[in-house]
Structures are given as C-alpha cells and as structure tokens.
Design a protein around this motif. Structure first.
Motif, PDB file in Angstrom:
ATOM      1  N   MET A   1     -25.887 -32.597 -26.549  1.00  0.00           N
ATOM      2  CA  MET A   1     -25.776 -33.732 -25.647  1.00  0.00           C
ATOM      3  C   MET A   1     -25.516 -35.012 -26.437  1.00  0.00           C
ATOM      4  O   MET A   1     -26.234 -35.324 -27.399  1.00  0.00           O
ATOM      5  N   GLY A   2     -24.467 -35.737 -26.063  1.00  0.00           N
ATOM      6  CA  GLY A   2     -24.160 -36.998 -26.714  1.00  0.00           C
ATOM      7  C   GLY A   2     -23.361 -36.872 -27.998  1.00  0.00           C
ATOM      8  O   GLY A   2     -23.075 -37.881 -28.637  1.00  0.00           O
ATOM      9  N   SER A   3     -22.980 -35.657 -28.358  1.00  0.00           N
ATOM     10  CA  SER A   3     -22.226 -35.465 -29.600  1.00  0.00           C
ATOM     11  C   SER A   3     -20.733 -35.742 -29.429  1.00  0.00           C
ATOM     12  O   SER A   3     -19.992 -35.816 -30.410  1.00  0.00           O
ATOM     13  N   GLY A   4     -20.272 -35.855 -28.198  1.00  0.00           N
ATOM     14  CA  GLY A   4     -18.853 -36.080 -27.957  1.00  0.00           C
ATOM     15  C   GLY A   4     -18.047 -34.802 -27.864  1.00  0.00           C
ATOM     16  O   GLY A   4     -16.817 -34.834 -27.953  1.00  0.00           O
TER      17      GLY A   4
ATOM     18  N   LEU B   1     -24.412 -26.142  -5.259  1.00  0.00           N
ATOM     19  CA  LEU B   1     -25.291 -25.150  -5.866  1.00  0.00           C
ATOM     20  C   LEU B   1     -24.841 -24.838  -7.282  1.00  0.00           C
ATOM     21  O   LEU B   1     -25.649 -24.729  -8.203  1.00  0.00           O
ATOM     22  N   MET B   2     -23.526 -24.698  -7.469  1.00  0.00           N
ATOM     23  CA  MET B   2     -23.001 -24.406  -8.790  1.00  0.00           C
ATOM     24  C   MET B   2     -23.375 -25.518  -9.771  1.00  0.00           C
ATOM     25  O   MET B   2     -23.800 -25.262 -10.897  1.00  0.00           O
ATOM     26  N   GLU B   3     -23.228 -26.748  -9.328  1.00  0.00           N
ATOM     27  CA  GLU B   3     -23.512 -27.869 -10.221  1.00  0.00           C
ATOM     28  C   GLU B   3     -25.000 -27.999 -10.492  1.00  0.00           C
ATOM     29  O   GLU B   3     -25.415 -28.336 -11.601  1.00  0.00           O
ATOM     30  N   ARG B   4     -25.803 -27.682  -9.488  1.00  0.00           N
ATOM     31  CA  ARG B   4     -27.250 -27.802  -9.657  1.00  0.00           C
ATOM     32  C   ARG B   4     -27.760 -26.845 -10.723  1.00  0.00           C
ATOM     33  O   ARG B   4     -28.676 -27.153 -11.476  1.00  0.00           O
ATOM     34  N   GLU B   5     -27.146 -25.674 -10.793  1.00  0.00           N
ATOM     35  CA  GLU B   5     -27.612 -24.673 -11.746  1.00  0.00           C
ATOM     36  C   GLU B   5     -26.723 -24.584 -12.982  1.00  0.00           C
ATOM     37  O   GLU B   5     -26.875 -23.673 -13.793  1.00  0.00           O
ATOM     38  N   ASP B   6     -25.812 -25.513 -13.136  1.00  0.00           N
ATOM     39  CA  ASP B   6     -24.881 -25.479 -14.256  1.00  0.00           C
ATOM     40  C   ASP B   6     -25.622 -25.567 -15.584  1.00  0.00           C
ATOM     41  O   ASP B   6     -26.354 -26.515 -15.846  1.00  0.00           O
ATOM     42  N   GLU B   7     -25.420 -24.568 -16.449  1.00  0.00           N
ATOM     43  CA  GLU B   7     -26.022 -24.503 -17.772  1.00  0.00           C
ATOM     44  C   GLU B   7     -27.536 -24.672 -17.742  1.00  0.00           C
ATOM     45  O   GLU B   7     -28.143 -25.308 -18.608  1.00  0.00           O
ATOM     46  N   ARG B   8     -28.155 -24.059 -16.735  1.00  0.00           N
ATOM     47  CA  ARG B   8     -29.609 -24.052 -16.641  1.00  0.00           C
ATOM     48  C   ARG B   8     -30.060 -22.608 -16.457  1.00  0.00           C
ATOM     49  O   ARG B   8     -29.675 -21.955 -15.500  1.00  0.00           O
TER      50      ARG B   8
ATOM     51  N   ASN C   1     -30.412 -30.792 -24.367  1.00  0.00           N
ATOM     52  CA  ASN C   1     -30.253 -29.832 -25.456  1.00  0.00           C
ATOM     53  C   ASN C   1     -31.182 -28.639 -25.282  1.00  0.00           C
ATOM     54  O   ASN C   1     -30.801 -27.496 -25.557  1.00  0.00           O
ATOM     55  N   LYS C   2     -32.387 -28.899 -24.831  1.00  0.00           N
ATOM     56  CA  LYS C   2     -33.338 -27.814 -24.593  1.00  0.00           C
ATOM     57  C   LYS C   2     -32.840 -26.902 -23.477  1.00  0.00           C
ATOM     58  O   LYS C   2     -32.923 -25.669 -23.572  1.00  0.00           O
ATOM     59  N   LEU C   3     -32.298 -27.489 -22.410  1.00  0.00           N
ATOM     60  CA  LEU C   3     -31.768 -26.704 -21.302  1.00  0.00           C
ATOM     61  C   LEU C   3     -30.578 -25.865 -21.745  1.00  0.00           C
ATOM     62  O   LEU C   3     -30.476 -24.667 -21.416  1.00  0.00           O
ATOM     63  N   ARG C   4     -29.665 -26.477 -22.476  1.00  0.00           N
ATOM     64  CA  ARG C   4     -28.472 -25.753 -22.933  1.00  0.00           C
ATOM     65  C   ARG C   4     -28.849 -24.622 -23.881  1.00  0.00           C
ATOM     66  O   ARG C   4     -28.281 -23.528 -23.824  1.00  0.00           O
ATOM     67  N   SER C   5     -29.805 -24.888 -24.759  1.00  0.00           N
ATOM     68  CA  SER C   5     -30.245 -23.862 -25.695  1.00  0.00           C
ATOM     69  C   SER C   5     -30.882 -22.680 -24.961  1.00  0.00           C
ATOM     70  O   SER C   5     -30.569 -21.521 -25.242  1.00  0.00           O
ATOM     71  N   SER C   6     -31.759 -22.984 -24.012  1.00  0.00           N
ATOM     72  CA  SER C   6     -32.432 -21.925 -23.258  1.00  0.00           C
ATOM     73  C   SER C   6     -31.425 -21.097 -22.462  1.00  0.00           C
ATOM     74  O   SER C   6     -31.513 -19.865 -22.412  1.00  0.00           O
TER      75      SER C   6
END
Length: 210
Positions: free
Chosen positions: A12-15, A50-57, A157-162
């Motif tokens: 997150m925030g790395s560009g 719904l897709m956006e709510r659960e995106d990368e989670r 970052n924690k969400l994306r990693s999980s």
C-alpha cells in the motif's frame, strides 16, 4: 502463445498501481485493476458492490459465510450463500481468460499465482519503506493525517498479505515468489517504469514499436 501478462503485487502506497499503468502505456497493452472487479461481477452475476467489498480480503476479514441472495443476478450459483471463495473464483476465471486472450497488466488479486502456468507471464512486486508509502498517500491530497495514513498502510498490507497467503501456496512480498522486486523509493516512477519496461522487453524478446 504470443500474448504476455505482467502481474504487479504491491505494498500500500508503494505506487504499484501507477507503475502498472505506466508499463501498460509503454508496452501498448491493456491495464486491469478495479476494472477487473467489474468484469468478474458481470460474468459471475455478483453485484459489483459485493465484489469491491471483498476485494483482496481473505476469509479472516469477515466472519463466516455471507448470505447475499440479493447479490446474485441470473447467476448459476442460484440462491446459495456467497462467500469469499465465490468472489475469488470469479476474479480468477477472469484473470485466466485475460491471460489467454490478450497481453495486459494485472494488478494484485493473486494474478501471479492464478497465471503460474502461463508461459509468458512476468511477476513483479513493488515495495517501499513505510515512511515513503505514507508520504505518497499524503501527497495524493487526501485529508488524512500522517497517523491515519500510516495506520491505513499497515492495515491494507496486512489484508493483502492475509488474502494472498490464504489463497496461494506462496508468501506475499517474498522476493523468491516473483521475477522482479523493486523499491519504488529509489528512483522517480518514470525512470522505474523505463527500467522495468526494458526488463520485460529483454525477457520476452519484444521489439520496440517504431
């Protein structure tokens, strides 16, 4: 197979999203980020919200299976509960189809893992020191404070990693997982895009367009 795919994982925030868009422009190919969500929603019958709510989670973000019968529109899933796996499958199907049909850049959504058998797929991960990521977020003009931006970087970052670690047999952000890892804080984004574009052209023997 002549078409090729570049996948971009990013902190997150790395560009990473900006880099992905610049790569697509330089190589003359399509770019998919949020657009991928809309395609997955249209093809699966799931509502875009719904897709956006659960995106990368991953499943740890919401408790239990979500019953969203109202989120199904003409879907073959019928009135079955819609959970994280259904959303992930819908996105993965779109990613696989794109990889077969066209050259493109795909940001996030475990695209590197979904396309692990694609013969012309290059996987990139973009990172940066936390302070650089925080400052990038603040430079966007949002009204968030520095503390809020820092908390957002850590949370996302924690969400994306999980999410990544749950749906793959790989480790999010680990260098050995990708073909190329870059620190976006070490050079201007335009120069970084030029560097990565050159790497892609050399790896895949792609000639520059005249």
């Amino acid at each position: 197979m002549d078409n090729f795919v570049i996948t971009v994982g990013r902190q997150m925030g790395s560009g990473g999203r900006e880099l992905g868009r610049l790569l697509a422009e330089r190589l003359g190919i399509e770019f998919f980020d949020k657009k991928l969500l809309l395609e997955a929603a249209a093809e699966s019958g799931l509502i875009p919200e719904l897709m956006e709510r659960e995106d990368e989670r991953g499943p740890g973000f919401f408790s239990g299976t979500m019953t969203f019968t109202m989120g199904l529109i003409g879907s073959s899933l019928g009135s079955q509960p819609v959970g994280h796996d259904a959303v992930y499958r819908a996105q993965s199907e779109v990613i696989r189809r794109l990889g077969q049909e066209k050259s493109c850049v795909i940001v996030g959504r475990t695209a590197d893992y979904v396309l692990r058998d694609h013969p012309r797929c290059i996987n990139i991960f973009v990172s940066a020191p936390e302070e650089a990521c925080v400052q990038r977020l603040l430079s966007r003009g949002d009204k968030a404070s520095e503390a809020e931006a820092r908390a957002m970087v850590r949370k996302i970052n924690k969400l994306r990693s999980s999410y990544y670690n749950f749906y793959t047999d790989r480790q999010w952000g680990m260098a050995a997982t990708y073909d190329l890892t870059v620190n976006s804080a070490l050079m201007p984004m335009d120069q970084l895009a030029d560097f990565v574009t050159d790497y892609v052209r050399r790896r895949l023997s792609i000639e520059k367009s005249k």
